[in-house]
Motif scaffolding. Structure first.
Motif, PDB file in Angstrom:
ATOM      1  N   ARG A   1      -2.632  10.589  -3.393  1.00 11.97           N
ATOM      2  CA  ARG A   1      -1.446  10.328  -2.581  1.00 11.97           C
ATOM      3  C   ARG A   1      -0.431   9.581  -3.426  1.00 11.97           C
ATOM      4  O   ARG A   1      -0.705   8.491  -3.924  1.00 11.97           O
ATOM      5  N   PRO A   2       0.737  10.178  -3.618  1.00 10.71           N
ATOM      6  CA  PRO A   2       1.779   9.474  -4.365  1.00 10.71           C
ATOM      7  C   PRO A   2       2.363   8.347  -3.517  1.00 10.71           C
ATOM      8  O   PRO A   2       2.084   8.272  -2.322  1.00 10.71           O
ATOM      9  N   PRO A   3       3.183   7.476  -4.110  1.00  9.14           N
ATOM     10  CA  PRO A   3       3.814   6.427  -3.315  1.00  9.14           C
ATOM     11  C   PRO A   3       4.631   7.041  -2.182  1.00  9.14           C
ATOM     12  O   PRO A   3       5.202   8.119  -2.331  1.00  9.14           O
ATOM     13  N   ILE A   4       4.659   6.355  -1.055  1.00  6.15           N
ATOM     14  CA  ILE A   4       5.431   6.819   0.093  1.00  6.15           C
ATOM     15  C   ILE A   4       6.854   6.288  -0.073  1.00  6.15           C
ATOM     16  O   ILE A   4       7.052   5.091  -0.253  1.00  6.15           O
ATOM     17  N   SER A   5       7.820   7.163  -0.020  1.00  2.65           N
ATOM     18  CA  SER A   5       9.229   6.753  -0.210  1.00  2.65           C
ATOM     19  C   SER A   5       9.771   6.062   0.999  1.00  2.65           C
ATOM     20  O   SER A   5       9.495   6.336   2.091  1.00  2.65           O
TER      21      SER A   5
ATOM     22  N   TRP B   1       0.824  -1.202   0.000  1.00  5.06           N
ATOM     23  CA  TRP B   1       0.000   0.000   0.000  1.00  5.06           C
ATOM     24  C   TRP B   1       0.867   1.264   0.000  1.00  5.06           C
ATOM     25  O   TRP B   1       0.536   2.256  -0.632  1.00  5.06           O
ATOM     26  N   ALA B   2       1.987   1.221   0.692  1.00  6.26           N
ATOM     27  CA  ALA B   2       2.888   2.375   0.721  1.00  6.26           C
ATOM     28  C   ALA B   2       3.501   2.637  -0.648  1.00  6.26           C
ATOM     29  O   ALA B   2       3.896   3.763  -0.944  1.00  6.26           O
ATOM     30  N   SER B   3       3.550   1.631  -1.500  1.00  6.07           N
ATOM     31  CA  SER B   3       4.207   1.787  -2.798  1.00  6.07           C
ATOM     32  C   SER B   3       3.265   2.177  -3.936  1.00  6.07           C
ATOM     33  O   SER B   3       3.723   2.460  -5.033  1.00  6.07           O
TER      34      SER B   3
END
Length: 87
Positions: free
Chosen positions: A83-87, A69-71
């Protein structure tokens, strides 16, 4: 299947599995940069799939691991990235 376009995919057909209650089995697939705008992902299986930067509506969050989900790029019902991907 990286970069595949699943816009409007219905929960039936060859990806749906043998029973109508099964969702698409996308486990272990390479789905980076894929688009799932307006797709019916009910009961889909994304276990061990690479979904980095894929576009997915927030309502499908429970189908993904925390890391997956973070990606992903989270989109609204109109396909706009919220929401863009979380780095």
């Amino acid at each position: 299947m990286s970069g595949a376009y699943f816009r409007g995919m219905k929960n039936s057909g060859p990806l749906a599995g043998k029973l109508a209650t099964n969702g698409p089995d996308l486990s272990y697939c390479l789905l980076a940069d894929s688009v799932f705008d307006d797709a019916d992902l009910t009961n889909a299986n994304f276990s061990d799939a690479n979904v980095s930067r894929a576009r997915v509506e927030e309502k499908w969050k429970t189908l993904f691991s925390v890391e997956q989900w973070a990606s992903v790029q989270v989109i609204n019902e109109k396909g706009k990235v919220i929401r863009p991907p979380i780095s």
